[in-house]
Design a protein around this motif. Sequence first.
Motif, short mmCIF file in Angstrom:
data_model
loop_
_atom_site.label_atom_id
_atom_site.label_comp_id
_atom_site.label_asym_id
_atom_site.label_seq_id
_atom_site.Cartn_x
_atom_site.Cartn_y
_atom_site.Cartn_z
N ALA A 193 0.83 -1.20 0.00
CA ALA A 193 0.00 0.00 0.00
C ALA A 193 0.88 1.26 0.00
O ALA A 193 1.87 1.32 0.70
CB ALA A 193 -0.89 0.00 1.22
N VAL A 194 0.48 2.24 -0.81
CA VAL A 194 1.24 3.48 -0.93
C VAL A 194 0.29 4.63 -0.59
O VAL A 194 -0.80 4.74 -1.15
CB VAL A 194 1.79 3.67 -2.35
CG1 VAL A 194 2.56 4.98 -2.45
CG2 VAL A 194 2.67 2.49 -2.73
N VAL A 229 0.08 8.78 -0.29
CA VAL A 229 0.77 9.99 -0.74
C VAL A 229 0.09 11.20 -0.12
O VAL A 229 -1.13 11.37 -0.23
CB VAL A 229 0.74 10.10 -2.27
CG1 VAL A 229 1.50 11.35 -2.72
CG2 VAL A 229 1.31 8.86 -2.90
N GLU A 239 -0.98 14.79 -0.03
CA GLU A 239 -1.27 15.74 -1.12
C GLU A 239 -0.43 17.01 -0.96
O GLU A 239 0.07 17.54 -1.95
CB GLU A 239 -2.76 16.11 -1.07
CG GLU A 239 -3.22 17.00 -2.21
CD GLU A 239 -3.07 16.31 -3.56
OE1 GLU A 239 -2.86 17.01 -4.56
OE2 GLU A 239 -3.16 15.04 -3.61
N ARG A 295 5.51 10.14 -0.14
CA ARG A 295 4.98 8.79 -0.42
C ARG A 295 5.46 7.86 0.69
O ARG A 295 6.64 7.77 0.99
CB ARG A 295 5.49 8.26 -1.75
CG ARG A 295 5.00 9.08 -2.94
CD ARG A 295 5.79 8.70 -4.17
NE ARG A 295 5.57 7.32 -4.55
CZ ARG A 295 4.63 6.91 -5.38
NH1 ARG A 295 3.81 7.80 -5.93
NH2 ARG A 295 4.48 5.66 -5.67
#
Lengths: 316, 640
Positions: free
Chosen positions: B134-135, B137, B139, B144
């Motif tokens: 699972a990644v 990120v 905003e 990441r």
Amino acid sequence: MYRSFVSASRRHKLATVLFGAICLLVCANAHATALEVEIRIQSQSRFAIDFAASLRKRLELQPQIYALRETGETKAISNTVILTVGMEAFRSALAERPRRRILAAAIPRPAFLSMLEREGLTPETVSDVTGIFVGQSVRHNLALLRAIFPSGETVCAFDTRNIPFRTPATEASRKFGFTSIAIRVESPLDVLPKLEAAIARCESLWITHDTSAVTADNVRPLLLLALRHGKPVLGGVIPDFVELGALATISSTAEQNETEVINRLDQFRKSRTLGPSGYSSDWKIWVNRSVATTLKLDVVDDATLRERVTRLLSER
Amino acid sequence: MKTKTLAQRIALVILLPLLLALLAIGALLLRRHAEDVQTQRLDSARATIGQLAALAELPLATGSRTGIRETANFIQRTANPLGLALFDRDGNAVETRGNVGSYALKAVSGRPLNAQVELHEQTLELVQPVFLAAVSVSEETKDRRSTASLVGYVTLAFSNENQKLALRRLWVNGLAVLVIAGLLSYFFAYRLLRGVTRPLAQLNTAFDRMRAGDLDARMERTGVDDLQRLAASFNSMAVELKSARTNLRSEVESATAALAKRTAEAESANQAKSRFLAAASHDLRQPAHALSLYTSALRNIARQQPDEIRTAIAPAIEGMQTAAKSLDALLDALLDMSRFDAGVVQVSRTTVVLDELIRDALTVLDSSARQRGVALASRVGHLDIDTDATLLRRIVDNLVSNAIRYTRSGRILVSVRPRFNHTLLQVWDQGIGIDPADQAKIFEEFFQVKRGEAIQSGMGLGLAIVARSVKLLGGEIWVRSVVDRGSCFSVRLPSASRIRLLNPASLSSGATMSAGYALILDDDPMVRDSMSAWFASQGLKPIAQAALPELLAACEGKTQIAAAVVDYRLGDGFTGIDAARHLRIRFGDTIPIVMITGDTSVERLQLLQASGFPVEHKPISHERLQLAISPLVQKCWATR
């Protein structure tokens, strides 16, 4: 009526009797002759093959109404319909331009429109070519999205040049309270890099059965990419997408499509018109609970979800 | 093991270490290769299960049955495992193909978080957890962050059979290649070496032919230069050898002819000597025999004379008797040598009481020792020995006599000592000793130690007779001597059990025989007269004749025949044996007959030995004659 007939001249009487006889003959002929249906299928798709077979069985149950013909046996008369299953069969039938009506079943709407456009036709100008699309409309899908994510704000979708989706999608998104983010792709090869670049901005991804963007080659990496980023994917046209890894979709089952086809044929038999192109009037919601578990989403049960979608569709 | 040719041996010597090294290197490489194969297999298995995990990431995360089936199909098609299985995150099997293996199932139930590999005898089993990478990120920061969530497990099982089979094939092929390479190397090396060893084999063959006498054997000039030079050298050597052999053969032939001539001359001379000795012995014995008997008779007569006469003639009679004894001894020695040469002396083993034998011998020799001023002594235990009494007595007599002869004064000691498996007889004297240079010759015939006044009577046969007697008894003799201090003769004799010997002392010289007639048959009148006189002195009536018919005629009407003495050589081809047989016919088998002879030839001695009659050899002293006749006479009278 009887007095006027008695009082008429012999010529009039003769003409009246002759006309009545002709009318009786025509009516008798009309009731005695079944609707000739020529089923064409050139697809290797399991769905298309099974769909055609099931449809053939249902038509064969009413031999007095439907007379199944092989290719080339039907005459160029008004009481015949070419029923194509899948895109290839429809493309082939359309290229022949027979003087018979064509009912294209199991075909995605974008593909149907593209083929007509390629022939210089439009659904409005062509009354003897009608399509019954697989899947469901943008509106239905966005209603499903809203039903699953009541507080969702954005939805991403791929934007390709050959599909005039942008306007209806944008309108539908607005109707259901979403901000639509279009991910412009030129080819299927663009899908993954463009998606990776844009996925951070998406709350969810809505995909269509647009082969210029999503193909069998990139659908799995696409789904995996979205999953790894924790983004649900919805849409597609057929439930296979859900089986592959999409969170949910709304679509018509094969039986629902068959019923729709038979309804159209029955309508044609009665009114000599196939009616406008469109989706099946009945539909079903598919939800992949495993994906929901993976994404740690709490998705309500199917009945509640259908109720919500139905309500949303009626409200908006 | 079969004998290998030189080429084979050289090929083996060269190739064996090479082959062993190749074998070792090959085995090492094969082992390394097998280990690499095993490592590659493990790596491949890990890569496969990693691929399976990657492929199963999406299907397991989404629960896609189609994806799971397609993944399983793909792995099964490409990796061909013994079995594979996919499990969901709860450990429930969602797809199973083939034999997954118990280890994998057990491992999955333990919810492992790392890949696990288990190599069993038959299978290789791997378990790999599947994570969804699972990644997330951010905003705002575009940060990441990756986390992993478990979505399931995949297991793979591979059969070890294929690898075992592959390793077995690898070993077999490797060994086959080594064996084939070894055989080919051996073949080519052998072919190459044959070019060297073939000329050597030819050389060997040529040497064999030469050894067998074929000096025409030559080598072909083949092979490399060195071998051609070797062949040339060999051929030239063969030519020279043949020439040398021809010369040598002619020289050998001439030398052989000369040797044969000398041998014939020597044999002729030896025969002449033997004939001379035999003739001389025979011719000398007749008068010596007569002299001895006459002397004995004269002494008996002298006893009956008045004292003054007896005193006056006694020294003369004593001197005559001494001279006769010396002559008798010389002739006895010659006779003994002749008997040894004839091979008629046979060993008659009895149990000999050694102390008695030694005592008797010393008693006899005591008077002569006293005359020389020498004292005799013995140191003998009560020992018996299994041997021939006559030969042993002769050995003792000769050794003691020899010691007396070479001792001026002092003492002579005879000792007998038992040893582990033999008996040691020694005669010690304090005589003149023997020069070391002569010690090796004293046992030869006619050899005498000559040192000033020490030269004594005799012919140098005493020790030769002793040596032959000892040899006949199976013993050995040796001497240790110091000049002017004395000598010690040692005789080794085997031991034996005990039986009494007839005691000769019981027949004393003074005993007389019973009355009767004594027949004397001899062609020599001197012998007849002397023997008649002796028999008369013994109280018997002698009847002496030169021929048998006259003797038989003279015996007409006489029955009391006490004894008969018959000479062997009677003339006219008539022998004493024939006469003795006639006498037995005439007077019965019990008549005692003694055969006397002066012959020393081998043939005659053998004939007499075969006749079975007691034989006495001239000259015979009156003591010996009495010893020979008295037992026979007594036995005869006893039977009558």
